[in-house]
Motif scaffolding. Structure first.
Motif, PDB file in Angstrom:
ATOM      1  N   ARG A   1      32.430  31.088  14.753  1.00  0.00           N
ATOM      2  CA  ARG A   1      32.346  29.645  14.479  1.00  0.00           C
ATOM      3  C   ARG A   1      31.359  28.980  15.421  1.00  0.00           C
ATOM      4  N   GLU A   2      31.440  29.313  16.691  1.00  0.00           N
ATOM      5  CA  GLU A   2      30.536  28.700  17.660  1.00  0.00           C
ATOM      6  C   GLU A   2      29.084  29.098  17.380  1.00  0.00           C
ATOM      7  N   ARG A   3      28.889  30.340  16.979  1.00  0.00           N
ATOM      8  CA  ARG A   3      27.527  30.787  16.630  1.00  0.00           C
ATOM      9  C   ARG A   3      26.993  30.007  15.435  1.00  0.00           C
ATOM     10  N   VAL A   4      27.823  29.845  14.410  1.00  0.00           N
ATOM     11  CA  VAL A   4      27.403  29.146  13.199  1.00  0.00           C
ATOM     12  C   VAL A   4      27.125  27.675  13.498  1.00  0.00           C
ATOM     13  N   VAL A   5      28.012  27.028  14.242  1.00  0.00           N
ATOM     14  CA  VAL A   5      27.814  25.609  14.565  1.00  0.00           C
ATOM     15  C   VAL A   5      26.530  25.410  15.358  1.00  0.00           C
TER      16      VAL A   5
END
Length: 367
Positions: free
Chosen positions: A291-295
């Motif tokens: 999630r952090e990578r995508v955001v």
């Protein structure tokens, strides 16, 4: 004095008039099969990992006795939840997903004409649950960054309000409520109004001052904590949810539940999953890292992304929502469009997330 009953046509049965106002629940669709193109379902906030071996073994064992009714009292599941949460089993209710418990609770506390207050946009089952009971849905707009406006929600409570719903993290926009702000909000809500803290995605929260809903409920008899084993625990296909409340509220919800609602297979798998917390926590951590990578990638591309505290991200596309959903479908991924508000995209396996990021990078305008 009771008025005359509403006349009904003699030639056909007619449902209750309130059902005309019940919106249809729209589930996340699977991706369109495309020859030679890998497809990914990013529309239902499902956990991309298969259940742990112990959970599968428990489910398979329970399936061997499917000719028998399940334990209507969900005894083993209640005991496992009581031990896990440190609460008496009399404070618990279980159902076929937390959404079923929501329906049972609104049915238990709302008469026709009563009010159910919640933020909007939020979980789309909320207005359905209210309308089915003939209650009035009071929708309080989110803030510009997709958060609950708790002051406005408190202001919306009237003498007809019976239930208030707080979805944290908010589905579909993503931000979680903070513990301090929720405590202040609860202090403003009358003690006779049920406040449901819907924590379907709580395991994914990594923000500062996370909500401890169980602690808030210990000193307030009107607080209900509602959770599910569908998301972090990966049991979406078996439908198991639970709530924690006072003896009186939990008993009222259990009275409204369908007999034998939670299957034997679901009960056995849930008990086993509650015993696999370390393994499941590692999977949740992996989803949070994705999630952090995508955001970060979306923001680098120029998108304005609200705080993402669940296992999904939100793009507030407005009128461009249908076009983005169509572009995603063409690329082999299915996202969840919400009219002309935006799209919610589940954090799935990295390969699917990469396809989504490619679609987002190519799409204009970025909002």
């Amino acid at each position: 004095m009771t008025g005359a009953p509403t006349p009904r046509p003699a030639d056909r049965p007619v449902p209750r008039a309130t059902l005309a106002d019940v919106p249809a629940y729209v589930a996340g669709r699977p991706p369109t099969p495309r020859e030679g193109v890998p497809t990914y379902k990013l529309s239902s906030n499902e956990n991309p990992y298969a259940p742990p071996a112990a959970v599968l073994a428990a489910a398979e064992s329970a399936a061997r006795t499917m000719n028998r009714y399940p334990d209507m009292g969900s005894t083993a599941l209640f005991e496992a939840l009581g031990d896990e949460l440190g609460v008496p089993t009399s404070h618990l209710a279980v159902g076929t997903g937390s959404v079923a418990l929501l329906y049972h609770l609104v049915q238990a506390f709302c008469e026709p004409g009563d009010e159910v207050v919640f933020a909007w946009r939020s979980f789309e089952a909320y207005p359905i649950a209210a309308a089915v009971c003939g209650a009035r849905a009071v929708q309080v707009p989110l803030t510009s960054d997709g958060r609950h406006d708790l002051d406005a929600m408190a202001d919306a409570v009237t003498d007809r309000t019976r239930v208030v719903l707080v979805c944290t993290p908010n589905n579909p926009t993503g931000p979680a409520v903070r513990h301090a702000e929720l405590a202040a909000f609860l202090d403003r809500v009358p003690a006779g109004v049920v406040v449901v803290v819907d924590e379907a995605y709580r395991e994914f929260v990594r923000s500062e001052d996370p909500v401890d809903a169980l602690a808030l409920g210990r000193g307030r008899a009107n607080v209900v904590v509602m959770r599910t084993l569908a998301k972090a625990y990966g049991l979406a296909g078996l439908r198991v949810g639970y709530l924690v409340a006072s003896d009186e509220i939990a008993a009222a919800v259990r009275k409204c539940a369908l007999p034998f609602g939670v299957s034997a297979v679901a009960q056995a798998a849930a008990v086993a999953a509650l015993g696999c917390t370390t393994e499941l926590a590692e999977r949740v951590d992996a989803i949070v890292a994705e999630r952090e990578r995508v955001v970060a990638a979306l923001r680098e591309q120029g998108w304005s992304v609200p705080q993402a505290d669940g296992n999904f991200v939100w793009l507030g596309l407005g009128e461009h929502t249908p076009a983005f959903a169509a572009a995603a479908d063409q690329a082999g991924i299915m996202v969840r469009p919400y009219g002309t508000d935006g799209v919610r995209v589940t954090i799935a396996e990295p390969a699917g997330n990469d396809v989504f990021l490619g679609v987002a990078d190519a799409f204009e305008p970025k909002v």
